[in-house]
Write a protein that holds these residues in place. Structure first.
Motif, PDB file in Angstrom:
ATOM      1  N   ARG A 148       0.876  -1.302  -0.069  1.00 49.91           N
ATOM      2  CA  ARG A 148       0.103  -0.080   0.055  1.00 49.91           C
ATOM      3  C   ARG A 148       0.790   1.192  -0.093  1.00 49.91           C
ATOM      4  O   ARG A 148       1.838   1.494   0.752  1.00 49.91           O
ATOM      5  CB  ARG A 148      -0.992   0.097   1.282  1.00 49.91           C
ATOM      6  N   LEU A 149       0.656   2.258  -0.827  1.00 48.23           N
ATOM      7  CA  LEU A 149       1.438   3.338  -0.972  1.00 48.23           C
ATOM      8  C   LEU A 149       0.234   4.543  -0.770  1.00 48.23           C
ATOM      9  O   LEU A 149      -0.852   4.535  -1.510  1.00 48.23           O
ATOM     10  CB  LEU A 149       2.009   3.691  -2.335  1.00 48.23           C
ATOM     11  N   VAL A 150       0.595   5.354  -0.178  1.00 44.83           N
ATOM     12  CA  VAL A 150      -0.564   6.681   0.009  1.00 44.83           C
ATOM     13  C   VAL A 150       0.321   7.693  -0.484  1.00 44.83           C
ATOM     14  O   VAL A 150       1.388   7.881  -0.061  1.00 44.83           O
ATOM     15  CB  VAL A 150      -1.166   6.637   1.736  1.00 44.83           C
ATOM     16  N   SER A 151      -0.201   8.511  -1.495  1.00 40.42           N
ATOM     17  CA  SER A 151       0.373   9.850  -1.856  1.00 40.42           C
ATOM     18  C   SER A 151      -0.543  10.842  -2.503  1.00 40.42           C
ATOM     19  O   SER A 151      -1.623  10.298  -2.584  1.00 40.42           O
ATOM     20  CB  SER A 151       1.639   9.143  -3.015  1.00 40.42           C
ATOM     21  N   THR A 152      -0.033  11.595  -3.133  1.00 37.73           N
ATOM     22  CA  THR A 152      -0.875  12.471  -4.076  1.00 37.73           C
ATOM     23  C   THR A 152      -0.470  12.277  -5.449  1.00 37.73           C
ATOM     24  O   THR A 152       0.397  11.637  -5.934  1.00 37.73           O
ATOM     25  CB  THR A 152      -0.475  14.033  -3.796  1.00 37.73           C
ATOM     26  N   VAL A 153      -1.277  12.746  -6.406  1.00 35.44           N
ATOM     27  CA  VAL A 153      -1.033  12.671  -7.874  1.00 35.44           C
ATOM     28  C   VAL A 153       0.358  13.163  -8.140  1.00 35.44           C
ATOM     29  O   VAL A 153       1.119  12.557  -9.056  1.00 35.44           O
ATOM     30  CB  VAL A 153      -2.131  13.378  -8.694  1.00 35.44           C
ATOM     31  N   GLN A 203       3.126  13.251  -6.553  1.00 40.91           N
ATOM     32  CA  GLN A 203       4.066  12.636  -5.944  1.00 40.91           C
ATOM     33  C   GLN A 203       4.183  11.132  -6.313  1.00 40.91           C
ATOM     34  O   GLN A 203       4.835  10.458  -5.808  1.00 40.91           O
ATOM     35  CB  GLN A 203       4.224  12.785  -4.425  1.00 40.91           C
ATOM     36  N   ALA A 204       2.982  10.535  -6.991  1.00 47.05           N
ATOM     37  CA  ALA A 204       2.779   9.174  -7.063  1.00 47.05           C
ATOM     38  C   ALA A 204       3.867   8.400  -7.561  1.00 47.05           C
ATOM     39  O   ALA A 204       4.299   7.351  -7.340  1.00 47.05           O
ATOM     40  CB  ALA A 204       1.433   8.921  -7.880  1.00 47.05           C
ATOM     41  N   GLY A 205       4.313   9.091  -8.993  1.00 54.75           N
ATOM     42  CA  GLY A 205       5.111   8.602  -9.486  1.00 54.75           C
ATOM     43  C   GLY A 205       6.793   8.348  -8.638  1.00 54.75           C
ATOM     44  O   GLY A 205       7.315   7.211  -8.667  1.00 54.75           O
ATOM     45  N   GLU A 206       7.079   9.353  -7.782  1.00 54.51           N
ATOM     46  CA  GLU A 206       8.198   9.444  -7.079  1.00 54.51           C
ATOM     47  C   GLU A 206       7.983   8.204  -5.964  1.00 54.51           C
ATOM     48  O   GLU A 206       8.915   7.505  -5.757  1.00 54.51           O
ATOM     49  CB  GLU A 206       8.435  10.545  -6.443  1.00 54.51           C
ATOM     50  N   ALA A 207       6.802   8.024  -5.406  1.00 55.05           N
ATOM     51  CA  ALA A 207       6.462   6.954  -4.450  1.00 55.05           C
ATOM     52  C   ALA A 207       6.630   5.606  -4.858  1.00 55.05           C
ATOM     53  O   ALA A 207       7.290   4.783  -4.255  1.00 55.05           O
ATOM     54  CB  ALA A 207       5.143   7.383  -3.790  1.00 55.05           C
ATOM     55  N   LEU A 208       6.128   5.547  -6.048  1.00 56.44           N
ATOM     56  CA  LEU A 208       6.181   4.324  -6.621  1.00 56.44           C
ATOM     57  C   LEU A 208       7.715   3.836  -7.153  1.00 56.44           C
ATOM     58  O   LEU A 208       8.305   2.664  -7.010  1.00 56.44           O
ATOM     59  CB  LEU A 208       5.585   4.089  -8.253  1.00 56.44           C
ATOM     60  N   LEU A 240       9.606  -1.654  -5.708  1.00 60.42           N
ATOM     61  CA  LEU A 240       8.790  -2.877  -6.389  1.00 60.42           C
ATOM     62  C   LEU A 240       9.105  -3.079  -7.775  1.00 60.42           C
ATOM     63  O   LEU A 240       9.771  -2.127  -8.441  1.00 60.42           O
ATOM     64  CB  LEU A 240       7.368  -2.479  -6.399  1.00 60.42           C
ATOM     65  N   PRO A 241       9.123  -4.211  -8.316  1.00 61.28           N
ATOM     66  CA  PRO A 241       9.571  -4.540  -9.612  1.00 61.28           C
ATOM     67  C   PRO A 241       8.594  -3.872 -10.577  1.00 61.28           C
ATOM     68  O   PRO A 241       7.475  -3.686 -10.541  1.00 61.28           O
ATOM     69  CB  PRO A 241       9.274  -6.038  -9.782  1.00 61.28           C
ATOM     70  N   GLY A 242       9.391  -3.487 -11.736  1.00 57.98           N
ATOM     71  CA  GLY A 242       8.671  -2.647 -12.808  1.00 57.98           C
ATOM     72  C   GLY A 242       7.574  -3.449 -13.685  1.00 57.98           C
ATOM     73  O   GLY A 242       6.802  -2.844 -13.896  1.00 57.98           O
ATOM     74  N   VAL A 246      -0.342  -2.219 -11.103  1.00 57.10           N
ATOM     75  CA  VAL A 246      -0.492  -1.268  -9.926  1.00 57.10           C
ATOM     76  C   VAL A 246      -2.012  -0.688 -10.191  1.00 57.10           C
ATOM     77  O   VAL A 246      -2.394  -0.623 -11.269  1.00 57.10           O
ATOM     78  CB  VAL A 246       0.339  -0.113 -10.291  1.00 57.10           C
ATOM     79  N   ALA A 247      -2.795  -0.473  -9.182  1.00 54.80           N
ATOM     80  CA  ALA A 247      -4.312   0.154  -9.210  1.00 54.80           C
ATOM     81  C   ALA A 247      -3.932   1.554  -8.493  1.00 54.80           C
ATOM     82  O   ALA A 247      -3.414   1.604  -7.334  1.00 54.80           O
ATOM     83  CB  ALA A 247      -5.021  -0.726  -8.532  1.00 54.80           C
ATOM     84  N   VAL A 248      -4.421   2.580  -9.311  1.00 55.76           N
ATOM     85  CA  VAL A 248      -4.723   3.928  -8.648  1.00 55.76           C
ATOM     86  C   VAL A 248      -6.023   4.187  -8.172  1.00 55.76           C
ATOM     87  O   VAL A 248      -6.885   4.178  -9.123  1.00 55.76           O
ATOM     88  CB  VAL A 248      -3.640   4.838  -9.487  1.00 55.76           C
ATOM     89  N   ILE A 249      -6.191   4.823  -7.062  1.00 61.34           N
ATOM     90  CA  ILE A 249      -7.395   5.328  -6.822  1.00 61.34           C
ATOM     91  C   ILE A 249      -7.223   6.543  -6.398  1.00 61.34           C
ATOM     92  O   ILE A 249      -6.485   7.126  -5.535  1.00 61.34           O
ATOM     93  CB  ILE A 249      -8.189   4.708  -5.608  1.00 61.34           C
ATOM     94  N   VAL A 250      -8.059   7.582  -7.011  1.00 62.08           N
ATOM     95  CA  VAL A 250      -7.699   8.981  -6.525  1.00 62.08           C
ATOM     96  C   VAL A 250      -9.273   9.618  -6.135  1.00 62.08           C
ATOM     97  O   VAL A 250     -10.235   9.426  -6.694  1.00 62.08           O
ATOM     98  CB  VAL A 250      -7.681  10.030  -7.962  1.00 62.08           C
ATOM     99  N   PHE A 251      -9.115  10.149  -4.802  1.00 61.17           N
ATOM    100  CA  PHE A 251     -10.301  10.433  -4.113  1.00 61.17           C
ATOM    101  C   PHE A 251     -10.434  11.897  -4.331  1.00 61.17           C
ATOM    102  O   PHE A 251      -9.495  12.699  -4.347  1.00 61.17           O
ATOM    103  CB  PHE A 251     -10.017  10.321  -2.678  1.00 61.17           C
ATOM    104  N   ASP A 252     -11.732  12.545  -4.372  1.00 63.53           N
ATOM    105  CA  ASP A 252     -11.996  13.739  -4.409  1.00 63.53           C
ATOM    106  C   ASP A 252     -12.190  14.072  -2.858  1.00 63.53           C
ATOM    107  O   ASP A 252     -12.122  13.302  -2.031  1.00 63.53           O
ATOM    108  CB  ASP A 252     -13.409  14.118  -5.274  1.00 63.53           C
TER     109      ASP A 252
END
Length: 76
Positions: free
Chosen positions: A4-9, A11-16, A21-23, A27-33
């Motif tokens: 589980r990674l919690v980030s912002t849009v 910073q998501a790339g940097e967090a990944l 994790l292997p390339g 990956v599933a991304v959920i963007v919350f309003d």
């Protein structure tokens, strides 16, 4: 096993990349309003409160109430 990674849009790339994790890993991304984020915070608080108390949920009763609600929303 899921990671589980919690980030912002922003910073998501940097967090990944920092996760190590292997390339080729899916990956599933959920963007919350803002409303969904508030609902999630409320849910987490309720779970925490329930975990710290001695109140227990009757699973059969809870699932039956859920079934009734779903039948009302989505009649066959």
């Amino acid at each position: 096993m899921a990671t589980r990674l919690v980030s912002t849009v922003e910073q998501a790339g940097e967090a990944l990349a920092k996760s190590g994790l292997p390339g080729n890993r899916p990956v599933a991304v959920i963007v919350f309003d803002s409303e969904e984020e508030a609902n999630l915070a409320d849910l987490k608080a309720a779970i925490h409160e329930a975990d710290s108390g001695n109140d227990f949920i009757d699973a059969d009763q809870a699932f039956e109430a859920l079934r009734v609600d779903l039948r009302k929303k989505y009649p066959l």
